[in-house]
Design an enzyme around this catalytic site. Structure first.
Site, PDB file in Angstrom:
ATOM      1  N   LYS A 258       0.528  -1.204  -0.136  1.00 56.87           N
ATOM      2  CA  LYS A 258      -0.217   0.047  -0.037  1.00 56.87           C
ATOM      3  C   LYS A 258       0.994   1.302  -0.271  1.00 56.87           C
ATOM      4  O   LYS A 258       0.455   2.538  -0.504  1.00 56.87           O
ATOM      5  CB  LYS A 258      -0.941  -0.183   1.103  1.00 56.87           C
ATOM      6  CG  LYS A 258      -2.238  -1.016   1.394  1.00 56.87           C
ATOM      7  CD  LYS A 258      -2.614  -1.337   2.581  1.00 56.87           C
ATOM      8  CE  LYS A 258      -3.873  -2.528   1.807  1.00 56.87           C
ATOM      9  NZ  LYS A 258      -4.612  -2.641   3.412  1.00 56.87           N
TER      10      LYS A 258
ATOM     11  N   GLN B  47      -5.234  -2.116   9.795  1.00 49.28           N
ATOM     12  CA  GLN B  47      -4.922  -3.199   8.731  1.00 49.28           C
ATOM     13  C   GLN B  47      -5.308  -4.589  10.287  1.00 49.28           C
ATOM     14  O   GLN B  47      -5.233  -4.347  11.096  1.00 49.28           O
ATOM     15  CB  GLN B  47      -2.971  -3.635   8.908  1.00 49.28           C
ATOM     16  CG  GLN B  47      -3.454  -4.831   7.801  1.00 49.28           C
ATOM     17  CD  GLN B  47      -3.643  -4.520   6.401  1.00 49.28           C
ATOM     18  OE1 GLN B  47      -3.386  -4.030   5.880  1.00 49.28           O
ATOM     19  NE2 GLN B  47      -3.518  -6.413   5.914  1.00 49.28           N
TER      20      GLN B  47
ATOM     21  N   ASP C 210     -11.362   2.729   3.693  1.00 49.85           N
ATOM     22  CA  ASP C 210     -11.654   0.985   3.397  1.00 49.85           C
ATOM     23  C   ASP C 210     -12.960   0.571   3.963  1.00 49.85           C
ATOM     24  O   ASP C 210     -13.243  -0.088   3.182  1.00 49.85           O
ATOM     25  CB  ASP C 210     -11.036   0.150   5.114  1.00 49.85           C
ATOM     26  CG  ASP C 210     -10.325  -0.609   4.983  1.00 49.85           C
ATOM     27  OD1 ASP C 210      -9.806  -1.211   3.799  1.00 49.85           O
ATOM     28  OD2 ASP C 210      -9.067  -0.981   6.268  1.00 49.85           O
TER      29      ASP C 210
HETATM   30  N1  GUN Z   1      -7.077  -7.088   5.994  1.00 52.05           N
HETATM   31  C1  GUN Z   1      -6.553  -7.439   4.990  1.00 52.05           C
HETATM   32  N2  GUN Z   1      -7.751  -7.119   3.884  1.00 52.05           N
HETATM   33  C2  GUN Z   1      -7.597  -5.700   4.074  1.00 52.05           C
HETATM   34  C3  GUN Z   1      -8.727  -3.940   3.914  1.00 52.05           C
HETATM   35  O1  GUN Z   1      -8.603  -4.414   2.349  1.00 52.05           O
HETATM   36  N3  GUN Z   1      -8.254  -3.513   4.907  1.00 52.05           N
HETATM   37  C4  GUN Z   1      -7.709  -3.763   5.701  1.00 52.05           C
HETATM   38  N4  GUN Z   1      -8.091  -2.760   7.051  1.00 52.05           N
HETATM   39  N5  GUN Z   1      -7.637  -4.685   6.455  1.00 52.05           N
HETATM   40  C5  GUN Z   1      -7.728  -6.093   5.834  1.00 52.05           C
END
Ligand code: GUN
Length: 283
Positions: free
Chosen positions: A53, A97, A120
């Site tokens: 990211k 996350q 998100d």
């Molecule tokens: N863990 C796995 N996929 C995601 C996501 O799209 N966002 C977040 N915050 N955590 C994740």
């Protein structure tokens, strides 16, 4: 005839080129899109996602910060951190996350993030707006999947979409977005009886099970569109999907690969959401 492979990598590249231009325009208005990511603990997969990211953000000119917190971080401390970021006018997007360590209530953290910075799309306000079909932050993987279907002009209206998996991150929202596009939607999950009966009737099959190669050619209707959301490691350490790509591609009309399918699109939608937040929040 073998299915057309929808390359997430190629589509992501095209979209990111456009997003880079949007960031430039914002920079000229003194708006510098900024994403802050919080990661708690040492889970290697989570760290690898977060690194991806950060790299993708940098490539299109979005600044980002990763806040690394130890595994034993308390819920109270994390709530304080989120609150600080909510009040920081230079932060446009906040991403915590998941998964979080067991002493922290994930839902409580998600609800603490300002819906205006929830890139998100996990906050109940944004989930509610998605259900209502309002303009909002759509959660990134489902948003990426719909974008992939649209990029190939795949008809969704009136089609039978079958979603396998009912997670809050993928299964539930992708089914809702397909419904918003006027598909007839069936959700399947671990308690579903006779899974094949449903999958064999799917025009669009979205597979988010989390188990290597569960879906094989015999589960798929001829000319179905198959979207593989799986991210599994083989015994040899290679990334692979929930769909047996080699056999299913002989039956399907379109198929997404793993890797280079949904994954790059998820990150791209995060970038898109961060730019959207920056535009709405401004300087
Ligand atoms: N863990 C796995 N996929 C995601 C996501 O799209 N966002 C977040 N915050 N955590 C994740």
């Amino acid at each position: 005839m073998s299915a057309e492979v929808i390359s997430g990598t190629e589509l992501a590249k095209d979209i990111r080129t456009e997003l880079k231009k949007e960031v430039k325009v914002l920079n000229e208005q003194n708006i510098n899109p900024h994403l802050t990511v919080i990661i708690v603990g040492d889970d290697p997969a989570s760290h690898s996602y977060v690194k991806g990211k950060k790299k993708a953000s940098a490539e299109i000119g979005i600044s980002s910060e990763i806040i690394n917190l130890p595994e034993d971080t308390s819920e109270t401390y994390l709530l304080e951190k989120v609150n600080e970021l909510n009040n920081n006018i230079n932060v446009h997007g906040i991403l915590v996350q998941l998964p979080l360590p067991k002493q922290i209530n994930e839902q409580k953290i998600i609800e603490a993030i300002s819906p205006k910075k929830d890139v998100d799309g996990f906050h109940p306000v944004n989930v509610g707006n998605m259900i209502l079909g309002n303009d909002t932050f759509l959660s990134c993987t489902p948003y990426g999947i719909i974008t992939m279907l649209k990029s190939k002009d795949i008809e969704i209206t009136g089609k039978h979409a079958v979603v396998i998996g009912r997670s809050n991150i993928v299964g539930k929202p992708v089914g809702q977005l397909l419904l918003n596009e006027s598909a007839t939607v069936t959700y399947c999950h671990s308690k579903t009886k006779d899974l094949s009966k449903h999958t064999l009737d799917a025009d669009i099959l979205v597979v988010a099970i989390g188990k290597e190669h569960v879906i094989k050619a015999e589960h798929v209707k001829k000319d179905a569109v198959v979207i593989d959301v799986g991210v599994n490691r083989t015994k040899e350490g290679k990334l692979t999907g929930d769909v047996d790509f080699e056999s299913v591609k002989e039956v399907a009309s379109y198929i997404t690969p793993v890797p280079k399918g949904v994954g790059p699109m998820t990150i791209t939608m995060l970038l898109k959401n961060t730019i959207k937040a920056a535009k709405q929040i401004g300087k």
